[in-house]
Design a protein around this motif. Structure first.
Motif, mmCIF file in Angstrom:
data_model
loop_
_atom_site.group_PDB
_atom_site.id
_atom_site.type_symbol
_atom_site.label_atom_id
_atom_site.label_comp_id
_atom_site.label_asym_id
_atom_site.label_seq_id
_atom_site.Cartn_x
_atom_site.Cartn_y
_atom_site.Cartn_z
ATOM 1 N N GLY A 1 5.459 7.245 0.080
ATOM 2 C CA GLY A 1 5.949 7.770 -1.194
ATOM 3 C C GLY A 1 7.281 8.494 -1.075
ATOM 4 N N SER A 2 7.333 9.428 -0.122
ATOM 5 C CA SER A 2 8.544 10.256 -0.032
ATOM 6 C C SER A 2 9.764 9.456 0.431
ATOM 7 C CB SER A 2 8.310 11.434 0.924
ATOM 8 O OG SER A 2 7.956 10.968 2.204
ATOM 9 N N SER A 3 9.566 8.181 0.851
ATOM 10 C CA SER A 3 10.722 7.399 1.288
ATOM 11 C C SER A 3 11.606 6.987 0.114
ATOM 12 C CB SER A 3 10.267 6.157 2.066
ATOM 13 O OG SER A 3 9.685 5.213 1.186
ATOM 14 N N TYR A 4 11.072 6.994 -1.099
ATOM 15 C CA TYR A 4 11.921 6.649 -2.252
ATOM 16 C C TYR A 4 11.799 7.632 -3.425
ATOM 17 C CZ TYR A 4 7.664 4.888 -4.472
ATOM 18 O OH TYR A 4 6.407 4.804 -5.027
ATOM 19 N N GLN A 5 10.713 8.441 -3.411
ATOM 20 C CA GLN A 5 10.480 9.306 -4.576
ATOM 21 C C GLN A 5 11.402 10.523 -4.623
ATOM 22 O OE1 GLN A 5 6.408 9.800 -3.665
ATOM 23 N NE2 GLN A 5 5.677 8.184 -5.041
ATOM 24 N N LEU A 6 12.191 10.702 -3.581
ATOM 25 C CA LEU A 6 13.105 11.850 -3.584
ATOM 26 C C LEU A 6 14.544 11.408 -3.852
ATOM 27 C CD1 LEU A 6 11.559 13.709 -0.493
ATOM 28 C CD2 LEU A 6 11.254 14.260 -2.909
ATOM 29 N N SER A 7 14.716 10.116 -4.170
ATOM 30 C CA SER A 7 16.079 9.639 -4.433
ATOM 31 C C SER A 7 16.574 10.199 -5.763
ATOM 32 C CB SER A 7 16.114 8.117 -4.479
ATOM 33 O OG SER A 7 15.517 7.662 -5.685
ATOM 34 N N LYS A 8 17.882 10.169 -5.905
ATOM 35 C CA LYS A 8 18.517 10.675 -7.125
ATOM 36 C C LYS A 8 18.014 9.893 -8.351
ATOM 37 C CE LYS A 8 23.177 11.426 -8.772
ATOM 38 N NZ LYS A 8 24.575 11.069 -8.539
ATOM 39 N N GLU A 9 17.950 8.560 -8.213
ATOM 40 C CA GLU A 9 17.559 7.712 -9.344
ATOM 41 C C GLU A 9 16.125 8.013 -9.778
ATOM 42 O OE1 GLU A 9 18.856 6.562 -6.470
ATOM 43 O OE2 GLU A 9 20.876 6.306 -7.295
ATOM 44 N N ILE B 1 0.858 -1.181 0.000
ATOM 45 C CA ILE B 1 0.000 0.000 0.000
ATOM 46 C C ILE B 1 0.886 1.220 0.000
ATOM 47 C CG2 ILE B 1 -1.671 1.336 1.352
ATOM 48 C CD1 ILE B 1 -3.090 -1.216 1.954
ATOM 49 N N LEU B 2 0.736 2.003 -1.059
ATOM 50 C CA LEU B 2 1.550 3.208 -1.165
ATOM 51 C C LEU B 2 0.807 4.378 -0.533
ATOM 52 C CD1 LEU B 2 3.969 4.831 -2.314
ATOM 53 C CD2 LEU B 2 2.602 5.169 -4.381
ATOM 54 N N LEU B 3 1.392 4.932 0.506
ATOM 55 C CA LEU B 3 0.844 6.146 1.114
ATOM 56 C C LEU B 3 1.506 7.308 0.377
ATOM 57 C CD1 LEU B 3 1.229 4.831 4.754
ATOM 58 C CD2 LEU B 3 -0.904 4.990 3.453
ATOM 59 N N ALA B 4 0.796 7.790 -0.632
ATOM 60 C CA ALA B 4 1.403 8.718 -1.582
ATOM 61 C C ALA B 4 1.338 10.151 -1.050
ATOM 62 C CB ALA B 4 0.725 8.582 -2.946
ATOM 63 N N ASP B 5 2.268 10.454 -0.149
ATOM 64 C CA ASP B 5 2.263 11.789 0.466
ATOM 65 C C ASP B 5 2.639 12.884 -0.528
ATOM 66 O OD1 ASP B 5 4.829 10.728 0.434
ATOM 67 O OD2 ASP B 5 5.426 11.571 2.366
ATOM 68 N N ILE B 6 3.610 12.574 -1.386
ATOM 69 C CA ILE B 6 3.996 13.618 -2.351
ATOM 70 C C ILE B 6 2.859 13.871 -3.352
ATOM 71 C CG2 ILE B 6 5.633 14.221 -4.191
ATOM 72 C CD1 ILE B 6 7.831 13.092 -2.515
ATOM 73 N N HIS B 7 2.148 12.801 -3.708
ATOM 74 C CA HIS B 7 0.975 13.006 -4.586
ATOM 75 C C HIS B 7 -0.084 13.860 -3.886
ATOM 76 C CE1 HIS B 7 2.818 9.807 -6.977
ATOM 77 N NE2 HIS B 7 2.092 10.295 -7.983
ATOM 78 N N ARG C 1 -0.819 13.073 7.602
ATOM 79 C CA ARG C 1 -1.986 12.409 7.036
ATOM 80 C C ARG C 1 -1.631 11.001 6.570
ATOM 81 N NH1 ARG C 1 -5.491 17.413 4.457
ATOM 82 N NH2 ARG C 1 -5.721 18.383 6.492
ATOM 83 N N ALA C 2 -0.422 10.837 6.047
ATOM 84 C CA ALA C 2 0.020 9.498 5.633
ATOM 85 C C ALA C 2 0.022 8.557 6.843
ATOM 86 C CB ALA C 2 1.400 9.571 5.003
ATOM 87 N N LYS C 3 0.490 9.077 7.984
ATOM 88 C CA LYS C 3 0.497 8.251 9.202
ATOM 89 C C LYS C 3 -0.932 7.911 9.602
ATOM 90 C CE LYS C 3 4.842 9.697 11.201
ATOM 91 N NZ LYS C 3 5.386 10.996 11.585
ATOM 92 N N TYR C 4 -1.795 8.914 9.525
ATOM 93 C CA TYR C 4 -3.198 8.702 9.878
ATOM 94 C C TYR C 4 -3.832 7.642 8.959
ATOM 95 C CZ TYR C 4 -8.101 9.680 10.886
ATOM 96 O OH TYR C 4 -9.423 9.555 11.240
#
Ligand SMILES: N[C@@H](Cc1ccc(O)cc1)C(=O)O
Length: 412
Positions: A122-130, A73-79, A95-98
């Motif tokens: 989401g933000s755990s990987y969507q901010l990586s360089k790759e 389940i993706l908690l898409a905070d950046i979205h 809100r993602a935590k909630y």
């Protein structure tokens, strides 16, 4: 449990209650090889409070798990941020935590073992360089026109739309690759984004995934779901009296099956939920002067409803009772968790005190126009913004203020 299901039985479970699927061969391939579980993800942008409608995708998640799939389940905070620019990222993270608490509790309420479920922020990987570089690569192969078209049913459509709405579908496409899944699952409203993902991932060297789509299920309370009518949605923390009140107003015309949110809730939530527990779904409708009606499938319910054997009043009463039981379980979890309560306060700070403070200040303002600025219309809208947008602004402002205070407290 899943071990004794054949590939065919798993396929039947996966397809149950879906409206549509694309690229089934991807799933077929994994199922027939039988070497590893099918992996699926469902994403949710963490914005407004998740309501009872969230039971619908959760029951599908339950079926995926039952079919032995690995589910993320993706908690898409950046979205959430991209779709609600007014909300600061800190707020969206709370809100993602909630959301995580609510989703876990909803699944527990329908007795779903969640050991094979994985939450990803989401933000755990969507901010990586790759990821960032891949996003740029995607932006170089997708036209502005196609990105806009893809988001048409999902991204909030506003005047003077910002670029964020174009980035949103690109990131949702890329998520399939980064979450290393075979399948993305979502409502049919996601169809255009799914089609984009299918088309563009190969252009940057990644494979296309399968897509499974739930129908859009009419809301349980009220006719249309409306942001300006708070009664049109049932929040998972609503107390029983409020649930009763809201369901009384639910749209369920006699003999009318189309667009009947109460019947849909039986079809997509209550029947599958009881099937998970007892092997065969069973829904009982008590009647005042007659024997109770016992249903094991939606077809029979719909037939009786059309023929007025199952009347709206009895149906509503039965659904209300069943929903109250489900939500009691969710609310017990909430009461037992001080952490969840704390997160709730931070994710959705009450807007009221903020409003009062503002008005007080405005009254003393030297600028005669200032007081008018915060005056709300009867529908809750302010200066062309809907009530939802207004309260989001207030939530955001209140949350930001609180965060600032907390930061100061930490520094001190
Ligand atoms: N578009 C989804 C949220 C989402 C975001 C990112 C994804 O990768 C998947 C889904 C929604 O409408 O809520």
């Amino acid at each position: 449990m899943a071990a004794d299901l054949s590939a065919e039985e798993k396929a039947t479970l996966l397809k149950n209650n879906l409206q549509e699927w694309l690229g089934w061969d991807v799933i077929e391939d994994v199922l027939t090889k039988g070497e590893r579980p099918v992996s699926i993800y469902w994403g949710t942008a963490t914005t407004g409070r998740p309501h009872c409608g969230y039971f619908v995708p959760m029951l599908k998640v339950a079926e995926f798990l039952r079919a032995g799939c690995h589910v993320k389940i993706l908690l898409a905070d950046i979205h959430g941020f991209l779709d609600n620019l007014k909300a600061p990222i800190e707020l969206v993270e709370f809100r993602a935590k909630y959301y995580k608490y609510v989703i876990t509790a909803l699944l527990r309420a329908v007795n779903v073992p969640i050991d094979k479920l994985e939450f990803v922020l989401g933000s755990s990987y969507q901010l990586s360089k790759e990821y960032t570089m891949d996003l740029f690569r995607l932006s170089s192969v997708v036209t502005e026109h196609d990105a806009k078209k893809a988001g048409a049913e999902v991204v909030k459509q506003v005047e003077n739309a910002t670029l964020s709405g174009l980035i949103y579908p690109l990131m949702q496409s890329l998520d399939e690759e980064y979450l290393k899944v075979d399948v993305q699952f979502g409502g049919v409203d996601q169809r255009k984004i799914f089609a984009l993902a299918k088309e563009v991932l190969p252009k940057i060297g990644y494979k296309t995934r399968a897509h499974l789509m739930n129908p859009m299920v009419p809301g349980l309370a009220g006719g249309k779901m409306s942001a300006s009518d708070p009664d049109s949605k049932i929040d998972v923390l609503d107390p029983p009296e409020l649930i009763r009140k809201k369901l009384k107003k639910a749209y369920a015309a006699p003999k009318e099956v189309e667009g009947n949110g109460v019947l849909s809730f039986c079809e997509y939530v209550l029947l599958p939920a009881s099937a998970l527990q007892e092997g065969e779904g069973k829904f009982v409708v008590k009647r005042r002067d007659a024997e109770p009606l016992v249903y094991t499938n939606i077809k029979q319910m719909q037939k009786d409803y059309r023929e007025d054997i199952l009347i709206p009043q009895d149906l509503k009463a039965a659904v209300t009772d069943a929903l109250i039981v489900l939500l009691e379980s969710v609310q017990r979890d909430f009461q037992a968790s001080p952490e969840w309560q704390e997160v709730e306060k931070k994710a959705y700070p009450p807007a009221e005190p903020e409003k009062k403070k503002k008005q007080k200040k405005d009254r003393g303002s030297r600028y005669p126009g200032a007081a008018k600025e915060v005056e709300a219309q009867p529908d809750g809208s302010v200066e062309g913004k809907t009530q939802a947008e207004v309260s989001l602004d207030k939530d955001a402002a209140a949350a930001l203020e609180k965060l600032e205070l907390e930061k100061k407290a930490v520094e001190a």
